[in-house]
Design a protein around this motif. Structure first.
Motif, PDB file in Angstrom:
ATOM      1  N   ARG A 162       4.800  14.300   5.150  1.00 31.19           N
ATOM      2  CA  ARG A 162       5.090  15.727   5.134  1.00 31.19           C
ATOM      3  C   ARG A 162       4.318  16.400   6.255  1.00 31.19           C
ATOM      4  O   ARG A 162       3.194  16.028   6.560  1.00 31.19           O
ATOM      5  CB  ARG A 162       4.718  16.345   3.778  1.00 31.19           C
ATOM      6  CG  ARG A 162       5.714  16.023   2.671  1.00 31.19           C
ATOM      7  CD  ARG A 162       5.209  16.418   1.308  1.00 31.19           C
ATOM      8  NE  ARG A 162       4.198  15.476   0.829  1.00 31.19           N
ATOM      9  CZ  ARG A 162       3.908  15.289  -0.454  1.00 31.19           C
ATOM     10  NH1 ARG A 162       4.557  15.972  -1.370  1.00 31.19           N
ATOM     11  NH2 ARG A 162       2.998  14.420  -0.823  1.00 31.19           N
ATOM     12  N   VAL A 163       4.953  17.404   6.851  1.00 28.73           N
ATOM     13  CA  VAL A 163       4.358  18.095   8.002  1.00 28.73           C
ATOM     14  C   VAL A 163       4.025  19.534   7.627  1.00 28.73           C
ATOM     15  O   VAL A 163       4.843  20.236   7.005  1.00 28.73           O
ATOM     16  CB  VAL A 163       5.323  18.080   9.201  1.00 28.73           C
ATOM     17  CG1 VAL A 163       4.741  18.893  10.364  1.00 28.73           C
ATOM     18  CG2 VAL A 163       5.596  16.646   9.649  1.00 28.73           C
ATOM     19  N   LEU A 164       2.817  19.961   8.015  1.00 30.72           N
ATOM     20  CA  LEU A 164       2.427  21.365   7.894  1.00 30.72           C
ATOM     21  C   LEU A 164       2.903  22.084   9.151  1.00 30.72           C
ATOM     22  O   LEU A 164       2.357  21.847  10.238  1.00 30.72           O
ATOM     23  CB  LEU A 164       0.907  21.484   7.761  1.00 30.72           C
ATOM     24  CG  LEU A 164       0.296  20.993   6.442  1.00 30.72           C
ATOM     25  CD1 LEU A 164      -1.207  20.778   6.597  1.00 30.72           C
ATOM     26  CD2 LEU A 164       0.581  21.980   5.323  1.00 30.72           C
ATOM     27  N   PRO A 165       3.926  22.927   9.060  1.00 29.35           N
ATOM     28  CA  PRO A 165       4.479  23.544  10.270  1.00 29.35           C
ATOM     29  C   PRO A 165       3.526  24.554  10.893  1.00 29.35           C
ATOM     30  O   PRO A 165       2.696  25.161  10.210  1.00 29.35           O
ATOM     31  CB  PRO A 165       5.749  24.233   9.749  1.00 29.35           C
ATOM     32  CG  PRO A 165       5.457  24.521   8.314  1.00 29.35           C
ATOM     33  CD  PRO A 165       4.609  23.377   7.833  1.00 29.35           C
ATOM     34  N   ALA A 166       3.639  24.720  12.194  1.00 32.75           N
ATOM     35  CA  ALA A 166       2.746  25.628  12.921  1.00 32.75           C
ATOM     36  C   ALA A 166       2.861  27.055  12.415  1.00 32.75           C
ATOM     37  O   ALA A 166       1.874  27.799  12.387  1.00 32.75           O
ATOM     38  CB  ALA A 166       3.054  25.562  14.413  1.00 32.75           C
ATOM     39  N   LEU A 222       0.848  -1.189   0.000  1.00 32.88           N
ATOM     40  CA  LEU A 222       0.000   0.000   0.000  1.00 32.88           C
ATOM     41  C   LEU A 222       0.882   1.237   0.000  1.00 32.88           C
ATOM     42  O   LEU A 222       1.808   1.354   0.809  1.00 32.88           O
ATOM     43  CB  LEU A 222      -0.903   0.001   1.233  1.00 32.88           C
ATOM     44  CG  LEU A 222      -1.850   1.197   1.402  1.00 32.88           C
ATOM     45  CD1 LEU A 222      -2.885   1.225   0.279  1.00 32.88           C
ATOM     46  CD2 LEU A 222      -2.552   1.141   2.766  1.00 32.88           C
ATOM     47  N   VAL A 223       0.599   2.165  -0.891  1.00 33.48           N
ATOM     48  CA  VAL A 223       1.330   3.435  -0.947  1.00 33.48           C
ATOM     49  C   VAL A 223       0.593   4.449  -0.088  1.00 33.48           C
ATOM     50  O   VAL A 223      -0.626   4.624  -0.229  1.00 33.48           O
ATOM     51  CB  VAL A 223       1.454   3.937  -2.400  1.00 33.48           C
ATOM     52  CG1 VAL A 223       2.108   5.312  -2.439  1.00 33.48           C
ATOM     53  CG2 VAL A 223       2.249   2.948  -3.236  1.00 33.48           C
ATOM     54  N   LEU A 224       1.308   5.119   0.793  1.00 33.09           N
ATOM     55  CA  LEU A 224       0.713   6.108   1.691  1.00 33.09           C
ATOM     56  C   LEU A 224       1.405   7.453   1.520  1.00 33.09           C
ATOM     57  O   LEU A 224       2.626   7.550   1.614  1.00 33.09           O
ATOM     58  CB  LEU A 224       0.834   5.653   3.146  1.00 33.09           C
ATOM     59  CG  LEU A 224       0.368   6.654   4.211  1.00 33.09           C
ATOM     60  CD1 LEU A 224      -1.129   6.936   4.089  1.00 33.09           C
ATOM     61  CD2 LEU A 224       0.696   6.146   5.621  1.00 33.09           C
ATOM     62  N   ASP A 225       0.611   8.471   1.266  1.00 29.27           N
ATOM     63  CA  ASP A 225       1.108   9.845   1.173  1.00 29.27           C
ATOM     64  C   ASP A 225       0.344  10.651   2.219  1.00 29.27           C
ATOM     65  O   ASP A 225      -0.845  10.942   2.042  1.00 29.27           O
ATOM     66  CB  ASP A 225       0.858  10.394  -0.230  1.00 29.27           C
ATOM     67  CG  ASP A 225       1.595  11.699  -0.493  1.00 29.27           C
ATOM     68  OD1 ASP A 225       2.107  12.300   0.469  1.00 29.27           O
ATOM     69  OD2 ASP A 225       1.664  12.116  -1.672  1.00 29.27           O
ATOM     70  N   ALA A 226       1.004  10.967   3.323  1.00 28.70           N
ATOM     71  CA  ALA A 226       0.331  11.604   4.459  1.00 28.70           C
ATOM     72  C   ALA A 226       0.858  13.013   4.697  1.00 28.70           C
ATOM     73  O   ALA A 226       2.072  13.239   4.709  1.00 28.70           O
ATOM     74  CB  ALA A 226       0.511  10.769   5.721  1.00 28.70           C
ATOM     75  N   VAL A 227      -0.066  13.940   4.880  1.00 33.34           N
ATOM     76  CA  VAL A 227       0.261  15.311   5.264  1.00 33.34           C
ATOM     77  C   VAL A 227      -0.304  15.522   6.661  1.00 33.34           C
ATOM     78  O   VAL A 227      -1.517  15.416   6.873  1.00 33.34           O
ATOM     79  CB  VAL A 227      -0.330  16.340   4.275  1.00 33.34           C
ATOM     80  CG1 VAL A 227      -0.040  17.760   4.744  1.00 33.34           C
ATOM     81  CG2 VAL A 227       0.237  16.116   2.869  1.00 33.34           C
ATOM     82  N   ILE A 228       0.589  15.787   7.617  1.00 38.07           N
ATOM     83  CA  ILE A 228       0.202  15.868   9.032  1.00 38.07           C
ATOM     84  C   ILE A 228       0.465  17.271   9.558  1.00 38.07           C
ATOM     85  O   ILE A 228       1.546  17.841   9.335  1.00 38.07           O
ATOM     86  CB  ILE A 228       1.001  14.854   9.873  1.00 38.07           C
ATOM     87  CG1 ILE A 228       0.827  13.435   9.313  1.00 38.07           C
ATOM     88  CG2 ILE A 228       0.570  14.900  11.341  1.00 38.07           C
ATOM     89  CD1 ILE A 228       1.678  12.402  10.014  1.00 38.07           C
TER      90      ILE A 228
END
Length: 276
Positions: free
Chosen positions: A199-203, A159-165
Motif C-alpha cells: 500500500r502506498v501513502l500518496p503525496a 514469509l508474509v509481508l505487509d508493506a506501507v510505502i
C-alpha cells in the motif's frame, strides 16, 4: 560500546529454561547448586548472555522434572551459526529475527523495503553510502538481500509481508531512470503475490503519523514469542519488545495502512509513476 542483542533462538531457549525452573518452584541458587553451576553462570544462561549445551539441558529437564521432546533440538539449533555469518555482514541483529519471523509489517518512507528491492536498486543504494566499501562487501550485502527475498516465494517457509510505502520512495530516482523503472515494475510483480500486501501513502495525503520515521514489526509462528519492533538509525538499531511500545507501533501501522491507498489503487499509482 553498545551491547549486542543475543540471538533470537538463544533468547527463546533461555526464557523456556527459566520458566522450567520457576515451574519447578526452585530458586536460581537452589538450581545452580543442584546443577553444580555457579549462580552467576546460570543467571547468564537464563538471560541468554551465554550459550547452553545439550548435556546441561538434559540435567535441567531431570532436575525440574520437565520433559519436552524437541527441547534438545532447540538447544542444537541455538548453537548453530546463522546462515548470514558466511557472508560476514553486520546486520545489527536484524537477519537473526527476520529469519525466524512468519510475518513482517513495515513502514518505508524514502526507500523501497529491502525484501522488495531489485539487485540494481540495492547496489545503487550502497553506492550512495558516504563510507567507501569494497566490491566484495557490496556483493555480500546484495547476496544476503537476495537470499532473504527467497522466502517471499518459498512455499515451505513462506514469509508474509505487509508493506506501507510513502510515495516519496517511488519517486526518488535511485540509480537513474533505467534502474528505477525496473524497480517499479518489480514492485508491481511482487504486489501480485498472495502473501504480499503493498500500500502506498500518496503525496497529497499531507502530514501523517509515519513521518517521524519508518519501522518494522516482526511476528513469529510460536504464539509464546512476542512481536518485535525493529528501528534502525544512522549508527545502529533498536530491538523493542516492551508491550506498550509494541501496541503503539501496531496502532500506528494500522492507522497508516487505513489512510494509504488500497493495494489495487497503489499498483495503479505505481503504473502512473512509470508512465510519467
Amino acid at each position: 560500546m553498545r551491547k549486542r542483542q543475543p540471538p533470537f533462538r538463544r533468547r527463546k531457549l533461555a526464557k523456556k529454561l527459566r520458566k522450567m525452573r520457576l515451574d519447578a518452584r526452585m530458586s536460581i541458587q537452589e538450581a545452580a547448586k543442584a546443577l553444580d553451576k555457579d549462580v552467576q553462570a546460570l543467571y547468564r544462561i537464563e538471560a541468554a548472555e551465554t550459550r547452553v549445551d545439550v548435556h546441561l539441558v538434559r540435567s535441567m529437564m531431570d532436575l525440574y522434572d520437565s520433559y519436552e521432546p524437541d527441547l534438545l533440538d532447540q538447544v542444537r539449533d541455538a548453537l548453530k551459526a546463522g546462515w548470514w555469518r558466511a557472508f560476514g555482514v553486520d546486520d545489527q541483529g536484524y537477519l537473526d529475527v527476520e529469519t525466524e519471523a512468519a510475518m513482517i509489517r513495515e513502514i518505508a518512507l524514502l526507500t523501497i523495503p529491502g525484501l522488495l528491492q531489485t539487485e540494481a536498486y540495492t547496489r545503487a543504494l550502497f553506492d550512495a553510502y558516504h563510507r567507501e566499501h569494497s566490491k566484495e562487501w557490496q556483493d555480500n550485502q546484495v547476496a544476503v538481500r537476495q537470499f532473504r527475498q527467497r522466502r517471499l516465494t518459498d512455499p515451505d517457509n513462506l514469509l508474509v509481508l505487509d508493506a506501507v510505502i510513502d510515495e516519496a520512495a517511488l519517486r526518488k530516482l535511485v540509480g537513474g531512470p533505467v534502474v528505477m523503472r525496473a524497480q517499479l515494475l518489480h514492485l508491481i510483480d511482487m504486489a501480485a503475490l498472495p502473501n504480499v500486501t503493498l500500500r502506498v501513502l500518496p503525496a497529497d495525503l499531507g502530514a501523517h503519523d509515519g513521518m517521524s520515521g519508518g519501522f518494522t514489526l516482526l511476528s513469529f509462528p510460536d504464539q509464546d514469542d512476542s512481536d518485535l519492533l525493529y528501528i534502525s538509525y544512522a549508527t545502529g538499531a533498536m530491538h523493542i519488545e516492551n508491550e506498550e511500545e509494541l501496541k503503539a507501533a501496531r496502532l500506528t501501522f494500522d492507522h497508516l495502512a487505513a489512510r494509504a491507498l488500497s493495494p489495487a489503487e497503489s499498483v495503479a499509482l505505481i503504473e502512473r509513476t512509470l508512465a510519467e
